[in-house]
Design a protein around this motif. Structure first.
Motif, PDB file in Angstrom:
ATOM      1  N   LYS A  88      54.331 -32.193 -16.848  1.00 23.87           N
ATOM      2  CA  LYS A  88      55.250 -31.447 -15.993  1.00 23.87           C
ATOM      3  C   LYS A  88      56.613 -31.318 -16.672  1.00 23.87           C
ATOM      4  O   LYS A  88      57.008 -32.198 -17.442  1.00 23.87           O
ATOM      5  CB  LYS A  88      55.416 -32.166 -14.651  1.00 23.87           C
ATOM      6  CG  LYS A  88      54.123 -32.288 -13.858  1.00 23.87           C
ATOM      7  CD  LYS A  88      54.356 -33.045 -12.564  1.00 23.87           C
ATOM      8  CE  LYS A  88      53.055 -33.165 -11.768  1.00 23.87           C
ATOM      9  NZ  LYS A  88      53.262 -33.927 -10.505  1.00 23.87           N
ATOM     10  N   PHE A  90      60.639 -31.585 -17.118  1.00 22.92           N
ATOM     11  CA  PHE A  90      61.512 -32.680 -16.694  1.00 22.92           C
ATOM     12  C   PHE A  90      62.969 -32.271 -16.857  1.00 22.92           C
ATOM     13  O   PHE A  90      63.297 -31.359 -17.609  1.00 22.92           O
ATOM     14  CB  PHE A  90      61.213 -33.961 -17.476  1.00 22.92           C
ATOM     15  CG  PHE A  90      61.472 -33.870 -18.960  1.00 22.92           C
ATOM     16  CD1 PHE A  90      62.687 -34.235 -19.498  1.00 22.92           C
ATOM     17  CD2 PHE A  90      60.488 -33.402 -19.821  1.00 22.92           C
ATOM     18  CE1 PHE A  90      62.928 -34.151 -20.860  1.00 22.92           C
ATOM     19  CE2 PHE A  90      60.715 -33.311 -21.183  1.00 22.92           C
ATOM     20  CZ  PHE A  90      61.945 -33.688 -21.708  1.00 22.92           C
ATOM     21  N   GLU A 117      67.333 -38.551 -19.597  1.00 26.13           N
ATOM     22  CA  GLU A 117      66.170 -37.718 -19.304  1.00 26.13           C
ATOM     23  C   GLU A 117      65.336 -38.405 -18.228  1.00 26.13           C
ATOM     24  O   GLU A 117      65.033 -39.597 -18.325  1.00 26.13           O
ATOM     25  CB  GLU A 117      65.327 -37.502 -20.566  1.00 26.13           C
ATOM     26  CG  GLU A 117      66.076 -36.739 -21.655  1.00 26.13           C
ATOM     27  CD  GLU A 117      65.222 -36.499 -22.886  1.00 26.13           C
ATOM     28  OE1 GLU A 117      64.071 -36.991 -22.921  1.00 26.13           O
ATOM     29  OE2 GLU A 117      65.702 -35.824 -23.818  1.00 26.13           O
ATOM     30  N   ILE A 118      64.963 -37.640 -17.205  1.00 25.19           N
ATOM     31  CA  ILE A 118      64.214 -38.169 -16.064  1.00 25.19           C
ATOM     32  C   ILE A 118      62.762 -37.720 -16.182  1.00 25.19           C
ATOM     33  O   ILE A 118      62.481 -36.517 -16.233  1.00 25.19           O
ATOM     34  CB  ILE A 118      64.840 -37.678 -14.748  1.00 25.19           C
ATOM     35  CG1 ILE A 118      66.323 -38.064 -14.700  1.00 25.19           C
ATOM     36  CG2 ILE A 118      64.103 -38.245 -13.539  1.00 25.19           C
ATOM     37  CD1 ILE A 118      67.110 -37.356 -13.628  1.00 25.19           C
ATOM     38  N   HIS A 119      61.852 -38.670 -16.251  1.00 27.63           N
ATOM     39  CA  HIS A 119      60.421 -38.420 -16.460  1.00 27.63           C
ATOM     40  C   HIS A 119      60.174 -37.559 -17.697  1.00 27.63           C
ATOM     41  O   HIS A 119      59.503 -36.511 -17.629  1.00 27.63           O
ATOM     42  CB  HIS A 119      59.800 -37.772 -15.226  1.00 27.63           C
ATOM     43  CG  HIS A 119      59.918 -38.610 -13.981  1.00 27.63           C
ATOM     44  ND1 HIS A 119      59.404 -39.888 -13.897  1.00 27.63           N
ATOM     45  CD2 HIS A 119      60.509 -38.354 -12.778  1.00 27.63           C
ATOM     46  CE1 HIS A 119      59.666 -40.391 -12.700  1.00 27.63           C
ATOM     47  NE2 HIS A 119      60.346 -39.494 -12.008  1.00 27.63           N
ATOM     48  N   GLU A 137      52.550 -38.220 -22.027  1.00 30.56           N
ATOM     49  CA  GLU A 137      52.642 -38.406 -20.587  1.00 30.56           C
ATOM     50  C   GLU A 137      54.092 -38.279 -20.151  1.00 30.56           C
ATOM     51  O   GLU A 137      55.013 -38.475 -20.949  1.00 30.56           O
ATOM     52  CB  GLU A 137      52.107 -39.783 -20.174  1.00 30.56           C
ATOM     53  CG  GLU A 137      50.623 -39.972 -20.368  1.00 30.56           C
ATOM     54  CD  GLU A 137      50.161 -41.334 -19.901  1.00 30.56           C
ATOM     55  OE1 GLU A 137      49.256 -41.392 -19.056  1.00 30.56           O
ATOM     56  OE2 GLU A 137      50.703 -42.357 -20.375  1.00 30.56           O
ATOM     57  N   ASN A 138      54.283 -37.973 -18.879  1.00 30.08           N
ATOM     58  CA  ASN A 138      55.627 -38.033 -18.306  1.00 30.08           C
ATOM     59  C   ASN A 138      55.961 -39.502 -18.056  1.00 30.08           C
ATOM     60  O   ASN A 138      55.359 -40.147 -17.187  1.00 30.08           O
ATOM     61  CB  ASN A 138      55.688 -37.242 -16.994  1.00 30.08           C
ATOM     62  CG  ASN A 138      55.662 -35.745 -17.223  1.00 30.08           C
ATOM     63  OD1 ASN A 138      54.621 -35.106 -17.172  1.00 30.08           O
ATOM     64  ND2 ASN A 138      56.831 -35.173 -17.472  1.00 30.08           N
ATOM     65  N   GLN A 139      56.884 -40.038 -18.846  1.00 26.08           N
ATOM     66  CA  GLN A 139      57.271 -41.440 -18.724  1.00 26.08           C
ATOM     67  C   GLN A 139      58.407 -41.583 -17.699  1.00 26.08           C
ATOM     68  O   GLN A 139      58.775 -40.617 -17.025  1.00 26.08           O
ATOM     69  CB  GLN A 139      57.691 -41.971 -20.093  1.00 26.08           C
ATOM     70  CG  GLN A 139      56.722 -41.676 -21.215  1.00 26.08           C
ATOM     71  CD  GLN A 139      55.429 -42.457 -21.127  1.00 26.08           C
ATOM     72  OE1 GLN A 139      55.269 -43.381 -20.329  1.00 26.08           O
ATOM     73  NE2 GLN A 139      54.445 -42.076 -21.962  1.00 26.08           N
ATOM     74  N   LYS A 140      58.970 -42.770 -17.584  1.00 27.01           N
ATOM     75  CA  LYS A 140      59.979 -43.023 -16.552  1.00 27.01           C
ATOM     76  C   LYS A 140      61.341 -42.439 -16.922  1.00 27.01           C
ATOM     77  O   LYS A 140      61.918 -41.664 -16.168  1.00 27.01           O
ATOM     78  CB  LYS A 140      60.094 -44.524 -16.281  1.00 27.01           C
ATOM     79  CG  LYS A 140      58.852 -45.103 -15.613  1.00 27.01           C
ATOM     80  CD  LYS A 140      59.020 -46.583 -15.328  1.00 27.01           C
ATOM     81  CE  LYS A 140      57.777 -47.146 -14.625  1.00 27.01           C
ATOM     82  NZ  LYS A 140      57.915 -48.599 -14.358  1.00 27.01           N
ATOM     83  N   SER A 141      61.876 -42.803 -18.097  1.00 26.37           N
ATOM     84  CA  SER A 141      63.209 -42.296 -18.446  1.00 26.37           C
ATOM     85  C   SER A 141      63.492 -42.522 -19.920  1.00 26.37           C
ATOM     86  O   SER A 141      62.853 -43.343 -20.587  1.00 26.37           O
ATOM     87  CB  SER A 141      64.298 -42.989 -17.609  1.00 26.37           C
ATOM     88  OG  SER A 141      64.438 -44.346 -17.988  1.00 26.37           O
ATOM     89  N   ASN A 176      55.876 -45.743 -18.891  1.00 28.37           N
ATOM     90  CA  ASN A 176      55.100 -46.236 -17.745  1.00 28.37           C
ATOM     91  C   ASN A 176      54.600 -47.650 -17.976  1.00 28.37           C
ATOM     92  O   ASN A 176      54.390 -48.398 -17.010  1.00 28.37           O
ATOM     93  CB  ASN A 176      53.913 -45.289 -17.489  1.00 28.37           C
ATOM     94  CG  ASN A 176      54.379 -43.875 -17.158  1.00 28.37           C
ATOM     95  OD1 ASN A 176      55.391 -43.685 -16.508  1.00 28.37           O
ATOM     96  ND2 ASN A 176      53.620 -42.881 -17.624  1.00 28.37           N
TER      97      ASN A 176
END
Length: 247
Positions: A88, A90, A117-119, A137-141, A176
């Motif tokens: 997705k 971000f 950076e967010i996700h 992957e979309n990670q946390k930050s 993550n």
């Protein structure tokens, strides 16, 4: 894209807004996103020699087409790279604050920069049936804090300009399933000289540049550059060489 600028006495300001559309389609996989990206800049000049600037921007980052592809690519007998259609877009927030003081023969330029950076889309490494799967992957930050100060001096009018810039970069990647931190100090040196129509430039950075993003450590080489040139009123030509003083 729309922009508005204005100035009142010692203050200056600029605001802009960008509207973007992202669309991706591959067989049954589709991705479509709309985003507004605002930015703001404020400057303050109380004296001719003193200048303040604050800048903030909100960015919308979209996945690359290659990372969205639902395919696997063999790197070697132990590694496979796999795309991820579920990625997705971000958001990232970028802020920087700059102070400059300029004297007759010297100046100081201080800069602080913060990126959040967010996700974000960063690499993940999985282990499946004896094979390392490298995917995204979309990670946390992700956070990066940078600070630097440039000291510049002109010991002989405009013929010679020396500058040195100590800096430090702090990287924090929160995934993550991992959290990596890295601090990178560096020093940059620059010499500019000119006499009549002749030009000389020497620039160097130490130690070799490094940065961390997710589980990747990007590592540069030690580098310096020497250039000489000749100028006229309407044209100039320069030639240079990288790393002339090392093997």
């Amino acid at each position: 894209y729309a922009e508005y600028q204005g100035q009142t006495q010692h203050w200056g300001y600029m605001a802009n807004l960008t509207f973007s559309r992202f669309y991706y389609s591959q067989q049954s996989n589709r991705n479509e996103k709309y985003a507004f990206q605002p930015a703001l800049q404020v400057t303050y000049t109380p004296l001719d020699a003193l200048h303040f600037r604050y800048h903030a921007a909100f960015k919308n980052n979209t996945p690359s087409i290659s990372s969205l592809n639902d395919v696997e690519q063999v790197i070697d007998r132990m590694q496979v790279r796999r795309g991820n259609p579920a990625l997705k877009p971000f958001r990232s927030i970028i802020q920087d604050f700059n102070v400059v003081y300029s004297g007759k023969i010297w100046s100081i330029d201080a800069l602080v920069n913060y990126r959040h950076e967010i996700h974000p889309i960063m690499e993940s490494i999985l282990y499946e049936e004896g094979i390392l799967i490298r995917t995204y992957e979309n990670q946390k930050s992700f956070q990066q804090l940078s600070a630097e100060v440039t000291f510049k001096i002109k010991p002989y009018r405009d013929y010679i300009t020396l500058s040195i810039t100590p800096a430090v970069n702090r990287y924090i990647s929160t995934g993550n399933h991992y959290r990596h931190t890295y601090t990178m100090p560096e020093v940059r040196f620059n010499l500019d000289a000119n006499y009549k129509n002749w030009l000389l430039n020497l620039a160097t950075i130490a130690p070799p540049n490094r940065s961390v993003y997710g589980e990747q450590l990007m590592k540069g080489d030690m580098m310096h550059m020497l250039m000489v040139g000749y100028k006229r009123h309407a044209w100039a030509i320069m030639a240079g060489v990288y790393n002339p003083f090392v093997k």
